[in-house]
Motif scaffolding. Structure first.
Motif, short mmCIF file in Angstrom:
data_model
loop_
_atom_site.label_atom_id
_atom_site.label_comp_id
_atom_site.label_asym_id
_atom_site.label_seq_id
_atom_site.Cartn_x
_atom_site.Cartn_y
_atom_site.Cartn_z
N MET A 1 0.84 -1.18 0.00
CA MET A 1 0.00 0.00 0.00
C MET A 1 0.89 1.25 0.00
SD MET A 1 -2.98 1.17 2.64
CE MET A 1 -4.23 0.29 1.76
N THR A 2 0.44 2.28 -0.65
CA THR A 2 1.18 3.53 -0.74
C THR A 2 1.20 4.24 0.59
OG1 THR A 2 0.47 3.76 -3.02
CG2 THR A 2 1.29 5.73 -1.96
N LYS A 3 2.34 4.77 0.98
CA LYS A 3 2.49 5.53 2.22
C LYS A 3 2.23 7.00 1.92
CE LYS A 3 4.33 6.19 6.44
NZ LYS A 3 3.45 6.32 7.51
N LEU A 4 1.10 7.52 2.38
CA LEU A 4 0.76 8.92 2.17
C LEU A 4 1.38 9.77 3.27
CD1 LEU A 4 -3.01 8.49 1.28
CD2 LEU A 4 -1.11 8.77 -0.28
N LYS A 5 1.65 11.02 2.97
CA LYS A 5 2.26 11.92 3.94
C LYS A 5 1.31 12.30 5.07
CE LYS A 5 5.95 13.82 1.33
NZ LYS A 5 7.17 14.23 1.96
N LEU A 6 0.01 12.26 4.83
CA LEU A 6 -0.96 12.61 5.86
C LEU A 6 -1.51 11.35 6.49
CD1 LEU A 6 -3.09 15.49 4.30
CD2 LEU A 6 -1.18 15.67 5.87
N GLY A 7 -1.78 11.44 7.78
CA GLY A 7 -2.44 10.35 8.49
C GLY A 7 -3.90 10.70 8.67
N PRO A 8 -4.58 10.02 9.59
CA PRO A 8 -5.99 10.32 9.85
C PRO A 8 -6.15 11.79 10.27
CG PRO A 8 -5.34 8.30 10.95
CD PRO A 8 -4.08 8.91 10.41
N LEU A 9 -7.23 12.39 9.84
CA LEU A 9 -7.49 13.80 10.17
C LEU A 9 -8.08 13.91 11.56
CD1 LEU A 9 -9.03 15.12 6.84
CD2 LEU A 9 -6.66 15.20 7.58
N ALA A 10 -7.58 14.88 12.32
CA ALA A 10 -8.12 15.13 13.66
C ALA A 10 -9.49 15.77 13.53
CB ALA A 10 -7.19 16.06 14.42
N ASP A 11 -10.38 15.40 14.44
CA ASP A 11 -11.70 16.00 14.46
C ASP A 11 -11.60 17.25 15.31
OD1 ASP A 11 -14.38 16.44 14.11
OD2 ASP A 11 -15.01 14.98 15.61
N ASP A 12 -11.29 18.37 14.67
CA ASP A 12 -11.01 19.62 15.36
C ASP A 12 -12.06 20.66 14.95
OD1 ASP A 12 -9.68 21.39 16.98
OD2 ASP A 12 -7.97 21.65 15.66
N LYS A 13 -12.33 21.59 15.85
CA LYS A 13 -13.29 22.65 15.54
C LYS A 13 -12.70 23.56 14.45
CE LYS A 13 -15.92 26.44 17.42
NZ LYS A 13 -16.25 27.25 18.57
N PRO A 14 -13.38 23.67 13.32
CA PRO A 14 -12.83 24.45 12.22
C PRO A 14 -13.02 25.96 12.40
CG PRO A 14 -14.93 23.52 11.59
CD PRO A 14 -14.62 22.99 12.97
N VAL A 15 -12.14 26.69 11.75
CA VAL A 15 -12.25 28.14 11.64
C VAL A 15 -12.50 28.41 10.17
CG1 VAL A 15 -11.03 30.33 11.88
CG2 VAL A 15 -10.66 28.50 13.55
N LYS A 16 -13.52 29.18 9.87
CA LYS A 16 -13.89 29.39 8.47
C LYS A 16 -12.99 30.44 7.82
CE LYS A 16 -17.66 30.16 5.39
NZ LYS A 16 -18.88 29.47 5.11
#
Length: 84
Positions: A1-16
């Protein structure tokens, strides 16, 4: 499998924010979100959520930036007084 630079995304409060990107970059983000989702067992509904972690990763791994940042950090007051 390809190793991507990003891991799982954190569930963080977004700023628009509002950013315009080229359509080709949006297509690339959507494709990356799909690959990342498959690699991590996540569904990434909005590929634009990749922008922040990508920028964070870019800045964190830019060695020249890290060197520049280290050189330009102000000295703590106690150290500045001792050396002066």
């Amino acid at each position: 499998m390809t190793k991507l630079k990003l891991g799982p995304l954190a569930d963080d409060k977004p700023v628009k924010i509002t950013v315009e990107i080229p359509a080709s970059l949006h297509r690339d983000l959507a494709a990356y979100a799909d690959a990342l989702g498959r690699a991590n067992g996540q569904t990434i509904a909005d590929p634009l959520k990749l922008i922040v972690p990508m920028l964070q990763r870019f800045i964190a791994t830019d060695r020249a930036f890290a060197k520049t940042r280290t050189r330009t950090k102000p000295q703590p007051v106690a150290e500045a007084e001792r050396s002066g």
